[in-house]
Design a protein around this motif. Sequence first.
Motif, PDB file in Angstrom:
ATOM      1  N   GLN A   1      -8.025  -9.994  16.028  1.00  0.00           N
ATOM      2  CA  GLN A   1      -6.503  -9.965  15.411  1.00  0.00           C
ATOM      3  C   GLN A   1      -6.505  -9.403  13.981  1.00  0.00           C
ATOM      4  N   LEU A   2      -5.661  -8.193  14.127  1.00  0.00           N
ATOM      5  CA  LEU A   2      -5.569  -7.404  12.790  1.00  0.00           C
ATOM      6  C   LEU A   2      -4.577  -7.602  11.912  1.00  0.00           C
ATOM      7  N   ARG A   3      -4.500  -7.331  10.613  1.00  0.00           N
ATOM      8  CA  ARG A   3      -3.703  -7.314   9.662  1.00  0.00           C
ATOM      9  C   ARG A   3      -3.002  -6.003   9.813  1.00  0.00           C
ATOM     10  N   LEU A   4      -1.499  -5.941  10.257  1.00  0.00           N
ATOM     11  CA  LEU A   4      -0.898  -4.530  10.234  1.00  0.00           C
ATOM     12  C   LEU A   4      -0.776  -3.813   9.278  1.00  0.00           C
ATOM     13  N   GLY A   5      -1.086  -4.391   8.038  1.00  0.00           N
ATOM     14  CA  GLY A   5      -0.767  -3.358   6.839  1.00  0.00           C
ATOM     15  C   GLY A   5      -1.897  -2.563   6.684  1.00  0.00           C
ATOM     16  N   ASP A   6      -3.329  -2.964   6.823  1.00  0.00           N
ATOM     17  CA  ASP A   6      -4.437  -1.977   6.554  1.00  0.00           C
ATOM     18  C   ASP A   6      -5.438  -2.149   7.636  1.00  0.00           C
ATOM     19  N   GLY A   7      -5.166  -2.968   8.911  1.00  0.00           N
ATOM     20  CA  GLY A   7      -6.201  -2.795   9.839  1.00  0.00           C
ATOM     21  C   GLY A   7      -7.300  -3.553   9.786  1.00  0.00           C
ATOM     22  N   ARG A   8      -7.393  -4.480   8.702  1.00  0.00           N
ATOM     23  CA  ARG A   8      -8.577  -5.326   8.535  1.00  0.00           C
ATOM     24  C   ARG A   8      -8.241  -6.484   9.736  1.00  0.00           C
ATOM     25  N   VAL A   9      -9.523  -6.756  10.315  1.00  0.00           N
ATOM     26  CA  VAL A   9      -9.790  -7.891  11.278  1.00  0.00           C
ATOM     27  C   VAL A   9      -9.656  -9.218  10.319  1.00  0.00           C
ATOM     28  N   LEU A  10      -8.496  -9.928  10.821  1.00  0.00           N
ATOM     29  CA  LEU A  10      -8.755 -11.280  10.155  1.00  0.00           C
ATOM     30  C   LEU A  10      -9.305 -12.467  10.954  1.00  0.00           C
ATOM     31  N   GLY A  11      -9.188 -12.200  12.428  1.00  0.00           N
ATOM     32  CA  GLY A  11      -9.357 -13.400  13.251  1.00  0.00           C
ATOM     33  C   GLY A  11      -9.793 -12.609  14.400  1.00  0.00           C
ATOM     34  N   VAL A  12     -10.376 -13.612  15.212  1.00  0.00           N
ATOM     35  CA  VAL A  12     -10.740 -13.603  16.626  1.00  0.00           C
ATOM     36  C   VAL A  12     -10.203 -14.505  17.680  1.00  0.00           C
ATOM     37  N   GLU A  13      -9.427 -14.348  18.696  1.00  0.00           N
ATOM     38  CA  GLU A  13      -9.257 -15.318  19.639  1.00  0.00           C
ATOM     39  C   GLU A  13     -10.307 -15.621  20.809  1.00  0.00           C
ATOM     40  N   ALA A  14     -10.807 -16.735  20.889  1.00  0.00           N
ATOM     41  CA  ALA A  14     -11.680 -17.026  22.011  1.00  0.00           C
ATOM     42  C   ALA A  14     -11.087 -17.234  23.278  1.00  0.00           C
ATOM     43  N   LEU A  15     -11.475 -16.689  24.264  1.00  0.00           N
ATOM     44  CA  LEU A  15     -10.692 -16.825  25.490  1.00  0.00           C
ATOM     45  C   LEU A  15     -11.903 -17.019  26.671  1.00  0.00           C
ATOM     46  N   VAL A  16     -11.606 -18.212  27.333  1.00  0.00           N
ATOM     47  CA  VAL A  16     -12.725 -18.554  28.314  1.00  0.00           C
ATOM     48  C   VAL A  16     -12.625 -17.860  29.739  1.00  0.00           C
ATOM     49  N   ARG A  17     -13.764 -17.539  30.508  1.00  0.00           N
ATOM     50  CA  ARG A  17     -13.985 -16.928  31.621  1.00  0.00           C
ATOM     51  C   ARG A  17     -14.932 -17.807  32.357  1.00  0.00           C
TER      52      ARG A  17
ATOM     53  N   LEU B   1       6.409  -3.211  14.553  1.00  0.00           N
ATOM     54  CA  LEU B   1       6.224  -4.373  13.788  1.00  0.00           C
ATOM     55  C   LEU B   1       5.974  -4.373  12.825  1.00  0.00           C
ATOM     56  N   ARG B   2       5.162  -3.353  11.913  1.00  0.00           N
ATOM     57  CA  ARG B   2       4.656  -3.031  11.102  1.00  0.00           C
ATOM     58  C   ARG B   2       6.147  -2.767   9.984  1.00  0.00           C
ATOM     59  N   GLN B   3       7.222  -2.202  10.422  1.00  0.00           N
ATOM     60  CA  GLN B   3       8.394  -1.874   9.992  1.00  0.00           C
ATOM     61  C   GLN B   3       9.286  -3.230   9.671  1.00  0.00           C
ATOM     62  N   MET B   4       8.998  -3.871  10.914  1.00  0.00           N
ATOM     63  CA  MET B   4       9.738  -5.378  10.809  1.00  0.00           C
ATOM     64  C   MET B   4       9.087  -6.342  10.195  1.00  0.00           C
ATOM     65  N   GLY B   5       7.820  -5.877   9.373  1.00  0.00           N
ATOM     66  CA  GLY B   5       7.224  -6.851   8.452  1.00  0.00           C
ATOM     67  C   GLY B   5       6.381  -8.104   9.208  1.00  0.00           C
ATOM     68  N   CYS B   6       5.840  -7.771  10.400  1.00  0.00           N
ATOM     69  CA  CYS B   6       5.009  -8.693  10.874  1.00  0.00           C
ATOM     70  C   CYS B   6       3.977  -8.755  10.302  1.00  0.00           C
ATOM     71  N   ASP B   7       2.939  -9.736  10.193  1.00  0.00           N
ATOM     72  CA  ASP B   7       1.737  -9.513   9.349  1.00  0.00           C
ATOM     73  C   ASP B   7       0.446  -9.325  10.239  1.00  0.00           C
ATOM     74  N   GLN B   8       0.497  -9.795  11.307  1.00  0.00           N
ATOM     75  CA  GLN B   8      -0.769  -9.512  12.331  1.00  0.00           C
ATOM     76  C   GLN B   8      -0.303  -9.152  13.685  1.00  0.00           C
ATOM     77  N   ALA B   9      -1.589  -8.652  14.453  1.00  0.00           N
ATOM     78  CA  ALA B   9      -1.213  -8.150  15.876  1.00  0.00           C
ATOM     79  C   ALA B   9      -2.622  -8.278  16.615  1.00  0.00           C
ATOM     80  N   GLN B  10      -2.320  -8.532  17.910  1.00  0.00           N
ATOM     81  CA  GLN B  10      -3.399  -8.554  18.807  1.00  0.00           C
ATOM     82  C   GLN B  10      -3.002  -7.948  20.001  1.00  0.00           C
ATOM     83  N   GLY B  11      -3.887  -7.110  20.800  1.00  0.00           N
ATOM     84  CA  GLY B  11      -3.595  -6.600  22.060  1.00  0.00           C
ATOM     85  C   GLY B  11      -4.362  -5.535  22.281  1.00  0.00           C
ATOM     86  N   TYR B  12      -4.205  -4.944  23.609  1.00  0.00           N
ATOM     87  CA  TYR B  12      -5.260  -3.952  24.306  1.00  0.00           C
ATOM     88  C   TYR B  12      -5.088  -2.748  23.293  1.00  0.00           C
TER      89      TYR B  12
END
Length: 278
Positions: free
Chosen positions: A46-62, A246-257
């Motif tokens: 999970q990255l901060r949109l402003g500067d691309g720093r990784v703030l978190g990581v989501e655990a997904l079970v398999r 999303l960055r223009q909209m002011g969203c804080d973080q993003a996660q995705g492929y």
Amino acid sequence: AKDAGRNTCRLFDEAMHVEAQEMLRLRSQFLTALEQGRFVLHFQPQLRLGDGRVLGVEALVRWQDGDSLIPPAQFIPMAESSGLIVPLGEWVLHEACRQAMSWQSCYDSPVVVAVNLSAVQFKRGNLEQAVASALAGSGLAPQLLELELTETTLLHQTEAVLSTLRRLSQLGVRLAIDDFGTGYSSLAYLKRLAVNTLKIDQSFIRNLSGDPDDANIVCAIIEMAHKLQLQTLAEGVESAQIADLLRQMGCDQAQGYYYSRPLPIAQLHAYLRRQQAG
Ligand code: C2E
Ligand code: CA
Ligand code: CA
Ligand code: CA
């Protein structure tokens, strides 16, 4: 007509019987897999949109079945209806906290781990105890654990859920609302619950650049969230174009492929080291 009815009933009974047998088979396979350590966690940054720093990581079970990985959609519903989500959920909490300790040395600032909770874990099983024991067992700081719950979880069994959530936030863990916008909840209510993050559902993000309705909804969520001092995270970001919007909209973080698929632990370590170097 009477016979036809009876036949339909019999066929229906047989179908139910097959389904029940299938459930039993899946259930016993599931318990064996849990005992034999055949569940694994993958982790999505999970990255901060402003500067691309990784703030978190989501655990997904398999579920690792021989050479194939069974996705959660194929066993979580059964695990919820059978109650097996309680032992699985406890394993996920422990494993996620343990792994979160392992990757802190790969990155120069702390990286939160986000864990998904099912409504069933609030109803059955001692969730607060499970969280406390996962933290104590791993030594992870509570503020590095984020619990993801859905609006549906909040909607039902409200009083019990509320008091559990209050005690959980007293432990110092973070709370996020998953799939936000697909259920019902008032933002004022979320604020009272000491929620930190709203995860905007992928269904609004996918066509963000093409669908003005989605764009308006996402803008409104971000604006309201910020007025209540809540963080926003967009899920399912698959392109640079969507990330820019999303960055223009002011969203804080993003996660995705676009940033990364969910990764096995070794690849997550490599990803974090690369991010830090770059
Ligand atoms: P979720 O919590 O909404 O997780 C996000 C899902 O979207 C993940 O699917 C992830 O791989 C996928 N995803 C991430 N980025 C993208 C993207 O850019 N595009 C698209 N199309 N998909 C993306 P996954 O891993 O198959 O998990 C599905 C669901 O299973 C999760 O949805 C969550 O509700 C549930 N789940 C997973 N792990 C756990 C768990 O440990 N406990 C519980 N209770 N539920 C879990
Ligand atoms: Ca987060
Ligand atoms: Ca989630
Ligand atoms: Ca989600």
